[in-house]
Design a protein around this motif. Sequence first.
Motif, PDB file in Angstrom:
ATOM      1  N   UNK A 167       0.949  -1.150  -0.110  1.00  0.00           N
ATOM      2  CA  UNK A 167       0.028   0.042  -0.171  1.00  0.00           C
ATOM      3  C   UNK A 167       0.868   1.189   0.043  1.00  0.00           C
ATOM      4  N   UNK A 168       2.033   1.169   0.821  1.00  0.00           N
ATOM      5  CA  UNK A 168       2.801   2.493   0.840  1.00  0.00           C
ATOM      6  C   UNK A 168       3.484   2.727  -0.426  1.00  0.00           C
ATOM      7  N   UNK A 169       3.699   1.338  -1.063  1.00  0.00           N
ATOM      8  CA  UNK A 169       4.506   1.655  -2.427  1.00  0.00           C
ATOM      9  C   UNK A 169       3.405   2.109  -3.645  1.00  0.00           C
ATOM     10  N   UNK A 170       2.330   1.564  -3.632  1.00  0.00           N
ATOM     11  CA  UNK A 170       1.722   2.318  -4.343  1.00  0.00           C
ATOM     12  C   UNK A 170       1.175   3.613  -4.434  1.00  0.00           C
ATOM     13  N   UNK A 171       1.214   4.070  -2.938  1.00  0.00           N
ATOM     14  CA  UNK A 171       0.996   5.762  -2.772  1.00  0.00           C
ATOM     15  C   UNK A 171       2.154   6.373  -3.394  1.00  0.00           C
TER      16      UNK A 171
ATOM     17  N   UNK B 256      -7.789  -0.235   5.158  1.00  0.00           N
ATOM     18  CA  UNK B 256      -7.917  -0.969   6.276  1.00  0.00           C
ATOM     19  C   UNK B 256      -6.611  -1.727   6.532  1.00  0.00           C
ATOM     20  N   UNK B 257      -6.158  -2.482   5.683  1.00  0.00           N
ATOM     21  CA  UNK B 257      -4.670  -3.255   6.137  1.00  0.00           C
ATOM     22  C   UNK B 257      -3.559  -2.116   6.696  1.00  0.00           C
ATOM     23  N   UNK B 258      -3.427  -0.916   6.041  1.00  0.00           N
ATOM     24  CA  UNK B 258      -2.371  -0.082   6.669  1.00  0.00           C
ATOM     25  C   UNK B 258      -2.895   0.335   7.961  1.00  0.00           C
ATOM     26  N   UNK B 259      -4.079   0.692   8.236  1.00  0.00           N
ATOM     27  CA  UNK B 259      -4.510   1.079   9.590  1.00  0.00           C
ATOM     28  C   UNK B 259      -4.310  -0.052  10.534  1.00  0.00           C
ATOM     29  N   UNK B 260      -4.331  -1.183  10.424  1.00  0.00           N
ATOM     30  CA  UNK B 260      -4.206  -2.296  11.026  1.00  0.00           C
ATOM     31  C   UNK B 260      -2.723  -2.746  11.259  1.00  0.00           C
ATOM     32  N   UNK B 261      -1.918  -2.667  10.496  1.00  0.00           N
ATOM     33  CA  UNK B 261      -0.589  -2.740  10.199  1.00  0.00           C
ATOM     34  C   UNK B 261      -0.230  -1.478  11.305  1.00  0.00           C
ATOM     35  N   UNK B 262      -0.409  -0.245  11.151  1.00  0.00           N
ATOM     36  CA  UNK B 262       0.030   0.672  12.062  1.00  0.00           C
ATOM     37  C   UNK B 262      -0.449   0.503  13.573  1.00  0.00           C
TER      38      UNK B 262
ATOM     39  N   UNK C 263       4.013   4.163   6.501  1.00  0.00           N
ATOM     40  CA  UNK C 263       2.614   3.692   6.402  1.00  0.00           C
ATOM     41  C   UNK C 263       1.664   4.649   6.754  1.00  0.00           C
ATOM     42  N   UNK C 264       2.021   5.282   7.968  1.00  0.00           N
ATOM     43  CA  UNK C 264       1.023   6.486   8.613  1.00  0.00           C
ATOM     44  C   UNK C 264       0.851   7.566   7.614  1.00  0.00           C
ATOM     45  N   UNK C 265       1.987   7.810   6.818  1.00  0.00           N
ATOM     46  CA  UNK C 265       1.809   8.970   5.633  1.00  0.00           C
ATOM     47  C   UNK C 265       0.999   8.291   4.642  1.00  0.00           C
ATOM     48  N   UNK C 266       1.232   7.117   4.200  1.00  0.00           N
ATOM     49  CA  UNK C 266       0.569   6.634   3.152  1.00  0.00           C
ATOM     50  C   UNK C 266      -1.211   6.489   3.565  1.00  0.00           C
ATOM     51  N   UNK C 267      -1.406   6.152   4.706  1.00  0.00           N
ATOM     52  CA  UNK C 267      -2.600   5.775   5.354  1.00  0.00           C
ATOM     53  C   UNK C 267      -3.244   7.114   4.959  1.00  0.00           C
ATOM     54  N   UNK C 268      -2.651   8.329   5.602  1.00  0.00           N
ATOM     55  CA  UNK C 268      -3.469   9.388   5.257  1.00  0.00           C
ATOM     56  C   UNK C 268      -3.991   9.718   3.844  1.00  0.00           C
ATOM     57  N   UNK C 269      -3.048   9.342   2.776  1.00  0.00           N
ATOM     58  CA  UNK C 269      -3.408   9.691   1.484  1.00  0.00           C
ATOM     59  C   UNK C 269      -4.639   8.974   1.136  1.00  0.00           C
ATOM     60  N   UNK C 270      -4.670   7.474   1.507  1.00  0.00           N
ATOM     61  CA  UNK C 270      -5.817   6.661   1.059  1.00  0.00           C
ATOM     62  C   UNK C 270      -6.743   7.303   1.793  1.00  0.00           C
ATOM     63  N   UNK C 271      -6.850   7.511   2.922  1.00  0.00           N
ATOM     64  CA  UNK C 271      -8.106   8.281   3.693  1.00  0.00           C
ATOM     65  C   UNK C 271      -8.653   9.521   3.055  1.00  0.00           C
ATOM     66  N   UNK C 272      -7.707  10.268   2.322  1.00  0.00           N
ATOM     67  CA  UNK C 272      -8.186  11.544   1.543  1.00  0.00           C
ATOM     68  C   UNK C 272      -8.977  10.851   0.123  1.00  0.00           C
ATOM     69  N   UNK C 273      -8.117   9.549  -0.431  1.00  0.00           N
ATOM     70  CA  UNK C 273      -9.067   9.193  -1.545  1.00  0.00           C
ATOM     71  C   UNK C 273     -10.307   8.559  -1.310  1.00  0.00           C
ATOM     72  N   UNK C 274     -10.524   8.074   0.125  1.00  0.00           N
ATOM     73  CA  UNK C 274     -11.877   7.569   0.303  1.00  0.00           C
ATOM     74  C   UNK C 274     -12.849   8.844   0.604  1.00  0.00           C
TER      75      UNK C 274
END
Length: 480
Positions: free
Chosen positions: A372-376, A432-438, A451-462
């Motif tokens: 997920x981090x790589x994709x972001x 969801x997986x990023x959130x659980x990993x964090x 991962x935390x930074x990537x998670x914020x980007x995915x949250x923005x996408x959501x």
Amino acid sequence: MATVHLRIGDLVWGKLGRYPPWPGKVVSPPKDLKKPRGKKCFFVKFFGTEDHAWIKVEQLKPYHPHKEEMIKINKGKRFQQAVDAVEEYLKKAKGKDQTHSDDKSKSDKGRKAAKPMKIIEEDDEDAFKGGSSDKPVKDDPHFHHFLLSQSEKPASSMEPITKRLKIIEEDTRSTSIQAADSTAINGSITPTDKRIGFLGLGLMGSGVVSNLLKMGHVVTVWNRTAEKCDLFIQEGARLGRTPAEVVSMCDITFSCVSDPKAARDLVLGPSGVLQGIRPGKCYVEMSTVDPETITELSQVITSRGGRFLEAPVSGSQQLSNDGMLVIVAAGDRSVYEDCSSCFQAMGKTSFFIAGEAGNAARMMLILNMVQGSFMATIAEGLTLAQATGQSQQTFLDILCHGQMASTFVDQKCQNILQGNFKPDYYLKHIQKDLRLAISMGDSVNHPTPMAAAANEVYKRAKALDQSDNDMSAVYRAYIH
């Protein structure tokens, strides 16, 4: 016995099913790998993918006489890379021949010409045994999907595969694992005679069930939206009215749902799995959830005399359809062995991690965190290229010729450039997986800033209504 004019080391074009011919080399199979019964075929190593497969003799052509023909009818970057790999191989071979030409000409004097290699029949299993240094590469991340299209796997009457599994627990309590034989290399499956249940027919579960049925397994299905079962009933599956009924009817029941809450509800809810568990019944949780959920489910299943295995999968809808998932299992080792033919039908390879149930969940969350981090990061690079006036296609072309080249990068980036965000792995699930990993990192006081930074980007996408699109839709978080 008929002969063909091919021998070990010869370059060939190999065709598998509906897929285009691909350049390869005839090699010796591993000593413990038997030829599929009833097939006249050669063991071929394919260029550009570094994978191996048994190919029927009628689907093989010599490389040089058909080179121009194949290049004309086949297009694509990966195909050209494979042809380039053949040419590089020939160039190196020619260089070696020139270096040792004098010695070779002397040693060849008086030798008889090599005989054409015979088609290997069932009673000729030892004919391929020898000193070839070529070994199957089981976990190549650049593996080309065409080799393992599930629709082209041999019929279920084939000889069973012996799975080799090594489990080592070190003094440090760390776990060492070795992959079991992959379906890709063995190419034959004998389905278990155990009755199989499957709960959850989403993006991943649908492909898994289809492949189980194709390989001859007896499968009973259930899905929260009952209409999704109809297609599989037409393919030969049986219908279970509730999760409890499926478990009570089957010896091994798999589940694959979206998140920890869905996994708990499936087991603990009304007419849930727990109501159908009896001593000896096996339950396999394939959902990607947190270790705490796995521990809870394991305890309630085993408290009723059931046997529990977690087996989350790494992959996508396409890999699930192709039977190319990677399975990471932990828990009851005997259940893992009982699931052997099922895992071979649905996956490229499987791992068993020693230790407590929950270890597979930990490993899968780490893997998905990285993905997920790589994709972001890739999406960030594409948008930065555009913002600075650079060609996104050129960026992708350079990337795919460098050290980070992979099928994943190529496919995701091409989809982005085409505006195609049809879900192959839901964006909401990778978030969801990023959130659980964090959260898992927090539980052991380990930092996960990337991962935390990537998670914020995915949250923005959501927030931009991309939840039900593919994970690559994280790209849209950078352009809005």
